[in-house]
Design an enzyme around this catalytic site. Sequence first.
Site, PDB file in Angstrom:
ATOM      1  N   ASP A   7      -0.465   3.077  -1.345  1.00  0.00           N
ATOM      2  CA  ASP A   7      -0.542   4.099  -0.311  1.00  0.00           C
ATOM      3  C   ASP A   7       0.273   5.294  -0.776  1.00  0.00           C
ATOM      4  O   ASP A   7       1.470   5.399  -0.542  1.00  0.00           O
ATOM      5  CB  ASP A   7      -0.005   3.552   1.013  1.00  0.00           C
ATOM      6  CG  ASP A   7      -0.308   4.476   2.176  1.00  0.00           C
ATOM      7  OD1 ASP A   7      -0.916   5.540   1.953  1.00  0.00           O
ATOM      8  OD2 ASP A   7       0.057   4.141   3.321  1.00  0.00           O
ATOM      9  N   ALA A   8      -0.406   6.216  -1.475  1.00  0.00           N
ATOM     10  CA  ALA A   8       0.270   7.352  -2.089  1.00  0.00           C
ATOM     11  C   ALA A   8      -0.257   8.692  -1.592  1.00  0.00           C
ATOM     12  O   ALA A   8       0.370   9.719  -1.814  1.00  0.00           O
ATOM     13  CB  ALA A   8       0.127   7.286  -3.608  1.00  0.00           C
ATOM     14  N   LYS A   9      -1.431   8.680  -0.967  1.00  0.00           N
ATOM     15  CA  LYS A   9      -2.065   9.891  -0.405  1.00  0.00           C
ATOM     16  C   LYS A   9      -2.044  11.038  -1.413  1.00  0.00           C
ATOM     17  O   LYS A   9      -1.667  12.169  -1.096  1.00  0.00           O
ATOM     18  CB  LYS A   9      -1.400  10.277   0.917  1.00  0.00           C
ATOM     19  CG  LYS A   9      -1.535   9.185   1.973  1.00  0.00           C
ATOM     20  CD  LYS A   9      -0.891   9.567   3.281  1.00  0.00           C
ATOM     21  CE  LYS A   9      -1.088   8.471   4.320  1.00  0.00           C
ATOM     22  NZ  LYS A   9      -0.303   7.243   4.009  1.00  0.00           N
ATOM     23  N   ARG A  10      -2.499  10.744  -2.602  1.00  0.00           N
ATOM     24  CA  ARG A  10      -2.457  11.705  -3.685  1.00  0.00           C
ATOM     25  C   ARG A  10      -3.662  12.649  -3.652  1.00  0.00           C
ATOM     26  O   ARG A  10      -4.735  12.295  -3.192  1.00  0.00           O
ATOM     27  CB  ARG A  10      -2.427  10.977  -5.028  1.00  0.00           C
ATOM     28  CG  ARG A  10      -1.128  10.234  -5.305  1.00  0.00           C
ATOM     29  CD  ARG A  10       0.045  11.210  -5.339  1.00  0.00           C
ATOM     30  NE  ARG A  10       1.218  10.615  -5.947  1.00  0.00           N
ATOM     31  CZ  ARG A  10       2.334  10.289  -5.293  1.00  0.00           C
ATOM     32  NH1 ARG A  10       2.413  10.488  -4.004  1.00  0.00           N
ATOM     33  NH2 ARG A  10       3.360   9.762  -5.940  1.00  0.00           N
TER      34      ARG A  10
END
Length: 290
Positions: free
Chosen positions: A98-101
């Site tokens: 879960d990095a929302k890159r």
Amino acid sequence: MIIDELVQKIKLTGNPSVVGLDTSPEYLPNYEKICDDKTAVAESMIEFNARIIDKIKGIVPAVKVQIAYYEACGVLGMAVFAKTLRFAKNSGMIVIADAKRNDIGATARQYASAFSSGDFDSDFVTVNGYLGTDGIKPFLGDENKGIFALVKTSNPSGGELQDLRLENGLAVYEQMARLVRGWGRESVGKCGYSNVGAVVGATYPEQARQLRQLMPNTFFLVPGYGAQGGGAEGAVAGFDRAGGGGIVNSSRGIICAYKQDKYKGMSYADAAYAAAVDMREDLAAAIAHK
């Protein structure tokens, strides 16, 4: 397709849930004793995550590891992030980073590379699609990797942008749904769902139902259950008629269950297991009443 593997693991466990390993150092039972020793904190974090993974791996299909909690601990924390991803993967679980890159295309390629191989290798990574198609393309094309793109988030202020109406009459989140549907068109697995999934919060069930109609082949990652205020009925609102098509996240409700009166006296790993079982039953009851 990696989405087929996720759907199969959900069927094997009978559990459309994912445990969020949002492991803040303050969640460690021994934190007050070791808080001044960064190395000891990092070692305790990986032990905490590993024991929970060992306990839940037979009844939970996936873990979601939120990178912010590890970045906040610096270099040692990022080593814990990498070790946690690897340990979960080696334990047979589906791993979601879960990095929302995202960024412009050239930078997005580096983000895509970071989470598709090496220390941060993951099955899925969360992405922010609000930079448009050129920021998403680098994450596509590998049938063994998937993404979950933000569409309708669970936070209260998400509507400040996502609910705005465009000239064509669609809300911003509806336009994003159209883009996500298009991005995933070429990667639909045997299960009928695509490797390109969507983040759709449990706190907005009406929008989730609407989005299911807009994205019939899109698998939903559902945050907001439990500590964020979303209930089981809202969490499964965007599931399909067969009771599938999504996976519901719980983080603090599982990994901090040992602090709850209901699980008092249990070790943190045993409490996490018991809370995961309770969540599975809660979701099953909600699906049965859909």
